[in-house]
Design a protein around this motif. Structure first.
Motif, PDB file in Angstrom:
ATOM      1  N   TYR A 248       5.847   5.388   1.085  1.00 14.25           N
ATOM      2  CA  TYR A 248       4.913   6.397   1.590  1.00 14.25           C
ATOM      3  C   TYR A 248       5.582   7.714   2.021  1.00 14.25           C
ATOM      4  CZ  TYR A 248       0.790   8.331   3.857  1.00 14.25           C
ATOM      5  OH  TYR A 248      -0.264   9.143   4.203  1.00 14.25           O
ATOM      6  N   PRO A 249       6.676   7.675   2.807  1.00 13.55           N
ATOM      7  CA  PRO A 249       7.258   8.939   3.301  1.00 13.55           C
ATOM      8  C   PRO A 249       7.640   9.928   2.211  1.00 13.55           C
ATOM      9  CG  PRO A 249       8.189   7.067   4.469  1.00 13.55           C
ATOM     10  CD  PRO A 249       7.417   6.507   3.317  1.00 13.55           C
ATOM     11  N   SER A 250       8.126   9.452   1.083  1.00 14.04           N
ATOM     12  CA  SER A 250       8.595  10.356   0.021  1.00 14.04           C
ATOM     13  C   SER A 250       7.628  10.453  -1.159  1.00 14.04           C
ATOM     14  CB  SER A 250       9.958   9.880  -0.495  1.00 14.04           C
ATOM     15  OG  SER A 250       9.864   8.549  -1.012  1.00 14.04           O
ATOM     16  N   SER A 251       6.437   9.940  -0.991  1.00 11.95           N
ATOM     17  CA  SER A 251       5.490   9.901  -2.115  1.00 11.95           C
ATOM     18  C   SER A 251       4.763  11.230  -2.301  1.00 11.95           C
ATOM     19  CB  SER A 251       4.455   8.787  -1.889  1.00 11.95           C
ATOM     20  OG  SER A 251       3.734   9.029  -0.697  1.00 11.95           O
ATOM     21  N   THR A 252       4.275  11.433  -3.504  1.00 13.01           N
ATOM     22  CA  THR A 252       3.480  12.620  -3.821  1.00 13.01           C
ATOM     23  C   THR A 252       2.047  12.396  -3.345  1.00 13.01           C
ATOM     24  OG1 THR A 252       2.859  11.747  -5.985  1.00 13.01           O
ATOM     25  CG2 THR A 252       4.898  13.040  -5.851  1.00 13.01           C
TER      26      THR A 252
ATOM     27  N   VAL B 247      -0.695  12.239  -5.071  1.00 14.35           N
ATOM     28  CA  VAL B 247      -1.367  11.254  -5.922  1.00 14.35           C
ATOM     29  C   VAL B 247      -0.908   9.841  -5.564  1.00 14.35           C
ATOM     30  CG1 VAL B 247      -1.696  10.451  -8.288  1.00 14.35           C
ATOM     31  CG2 VAL B 247      -1.646  12.900  -7.793  1.00 14.35           C
ATOM     32  N   LYS B 248       0.402   9.692  -5.378  1.00 14.88           N
ATOM     33  CA  LYS B 248       0.965   8.390  -5.026  1.00 14.88           C
ATOM     34  C   LYS B 248       0.460   7.931  -3.663  1.00 14.88           C
ATOM     35  CE  LYS B 248       3.865   4.901  -5.459  1.00 14.88           C
ATOM     36  NZ  LYS B 248       3.709   3.842  -6.459  1.00 14.88           N
ATOM     37  N   ARG B 249       0.363   8.856  -2.723  1.00 13.61           N
ATOM     38  CA  ARG B 249      -0.107   8.490  -1.391  1.00 13.61           C
ATOM     39  C   ARG B 249      -1.546   7.973  -1.417  1.00 13.61           C
ATOM     40  NH1 ARG B 249       2.238  12.051   3.608  1.00 13.61           N
ATOM     41  NH2 ARG B 249       4.445  11.714   3.134  1.00 13.61           N
ATOM     42  N   LYS B 250      -2.342   8.587  -2.283  1.00 14.15           N
ATOM     43  CA  LYS B 250      -3.730   8.123  -2.420  1.00 14.15           C
ATOM     44  C   LYS B 250      -3.752   6.678  -2.897  1.00 14.15           C
ATOM     45  CE  LYS B 250      -8.130   9.220  -4.652  1.00 14.15           C
ATOM     46  NZ  LYS B 250      -8.843  10.124  -5.593  1.00 14.15           N
ATOM     47  N   HIS B 251      -2.880   6.365  -3.833  1.00 13.34           N
ATOM     48  CA  HIS B 251      -2.773   4.995  -4.350  1.00 13.34           C
ATOM     49  C   HIS B 251      -2.285   4.034  -3.264  1.00 13.34           C
ATOM     50  CE1 HIS B 251      -2.042   1.694  -7.090  1.00 13.34           C
ATOM     51  NE2 HIS B 251      -0.763   1.659  -6.717  1.00 13.34           N
ATOM     52  N   LEU B 252      -1.308   4.474  -2.477  1.00 15.49           N
ATOM     53  CA  LEU B 252      -0.766   3.628  -1.407  1.00 15.49           C
ATOM     54  C   LEU B 252      -1.800   3.391  -0.306  1.00 15.49           C
ATOM     55  CD1 LEU B 252       2.838   5.124  -1.096  1.00 15.49           C
ATOM     56  CD2 LEU B 252       2.175   2.944  -2.147  1.00 15.49           C
ATOM     57  N   LYS B 253      -2.613   4.416  -0.032  1.00  8.11           N
ATOM     58  CA  LYS B 253      -3.673   4.250   0.975  1.00  8.11           C
ATOM     59  C   LYS B 253      -4.704   3.226   0.527  1.00  8.11           C
ATOM     60  CE  LYS B 253      -3.329   8.789   3.170  1.00  8.11           C
ATOM     61  NZ  LYS B 253      -3.975  10.109   3.386  1.00  8.11           N
ATOM     62  N   GLU B 254      -4.959   3.189  -0.763  1.00  9.74           N
ATOM     63  CA  GLU B 254      -5.873   2.184  -1.305  1.00  9.74           C
ATOM     64  C   GLU B 254      -5.302   0.776  -1.081  1.00  9.74           C
ATOM     65  OE1 GLU B 254      -8.915   2.392  -2.517  1.00  9.74           O
ATOM     66  OE2 GLU B 254      -8.923   4.539  -2.078  1.00  9.74           O
ATOM     67  N   LYS B 255      -3.994   0.663  -1.270  1.00 10.57           N
ATOM     68  CA  LYS B 255      -3.341  -0.622  -1.020  1.00 10.57           C
ATOM     69  C   LYS B 255      -3.480  -1.024   0.441  1.00 10.57           C
ATOM     70  CE  LYS B 255       0.256  -1.329  -4.516  1.00 10.57           C
ATOM     71  NZ  LYS B 255       1.698  -1.580  -4.722  1.00 10.57           N
ATOM     72  N   LEU B 256      -3.291  -0.050   1.339  1.00 14.88           N
ATOM     73  CA  LEU B 256      -3.419  -0.317   2.772  1.00 14.88           C
ATOM     74  C   LEU B 256      -4.829  -0.774   3.123  1.00 14.88           C
ATOM     75  CD1 LEU B 256      -1.419   2.518   4.588  1.00 14.88           C
ATOM     76  CD2 LEU B 256      -0.956   0.061   4.627  1.00 14.88           C
TER      77      LEU B 256
END
Length: 218
Positions: free
Chosen positions: A20-24, A26-35
């Motif tokens: 998460y800290p170094s994500s773009t 678009v990537k953060r949106k994907h990681l938030k979905e995972k959360l």
């Protein structure tokens, strides 16, 4: 089964935390979905576990197993008769360290059954873990003044002493530890707390002893 499930959930969470800290964006949106998915799974597990606890408690009460398990409880002899869905859910939340939710359950229960001492202990402990020491202290003080059970009175006085230590009121803490010991001489812990209090001048690290109530650790 559950170990594997939570191992996988922890692995996914670790992955999100590391990326998460170094994500773009678009990537953060994907990681938030995972959360969100992990949170939903966690909530579902908690709810299903609480429902199972309620069902198990009802079955144990119906078969007489609750009275057999709890008849020797020195703190609340009427525990089996007062066991309810609210208590089971509150105890479940407490075990899961969800103290705010536990407070809601035990507060509602005590509104209807103010003499349910075990529920009041859980409520006082939940307040303590939430950092609400004034609320915790008031419930332990209430118990210490009204209960006729010497062991419960000693536990309440000792808890009050430990809260006084946290507030750096050492003289009052020592007074309460002494009173707890005089109330129940079979309890060694007030003397230990008193000794630590005097030796370290307030450096006491307070935890409630799990040995005080066999079968129902706080």
């Amino acid at each position: 089964m559950f170990k594997h499930l939570f191992a996988s959930m922890n692995e996914m969470l670790d992955e999100v935390m590391s990326e998460y800290p170094s994500s773009t964006a678009v990537k953060r949106k994907h990681l938030k979905e995972k959360l969100r998915a992990l949170k939903a799974m966690s909530d579902s597990c908690i709810e299903e576990w609480l429902l199972f606890e309620e069902k198990l408690g009802q079955m144990m009460q119906a078969t007489g197993m609750v009275s057999l398990l709890d008849s020797a409880d020195p703190l609340d002899p009427e525990f089996a008769a007062k066991r309810s869905d609210l208590f089971v859910r509150g105890q479940g939340f407490y075990k899961l360290h969800m103290y705010s939710e536990a407070i809601d359950q035990f507060a509602e229960l005590l509104h209807n059954q103010p003499d349910f001492t075990l529920a009041r202990i859980y409520l006082a402990m939940s307040y303590f873990h939430q950092g609400h020491t004034e609320d915790s202290y008031s419930h332990f003080q209430f118990l210490s003044q009204l209960t006729e059970n010497l062991k419960l009175k000693a536990i309440s006085l000792n808890a009050m002493g430990c809260i006084q230590v946290k507030q750096n009121n050492l003289e009052k803490a020592c007074e309460l530890f002494n009173l707890a010991y005089r109330t129940d001489p079979s309890s060694v812990e007030p003397l230990i707390d008193l000794g630590v209090c005097r030796e370290k001048q307030g450096g006491l690290h307070f935890t409630f002893s799990q040995s005080r109530r066999s079968g129902q650790p706080l």
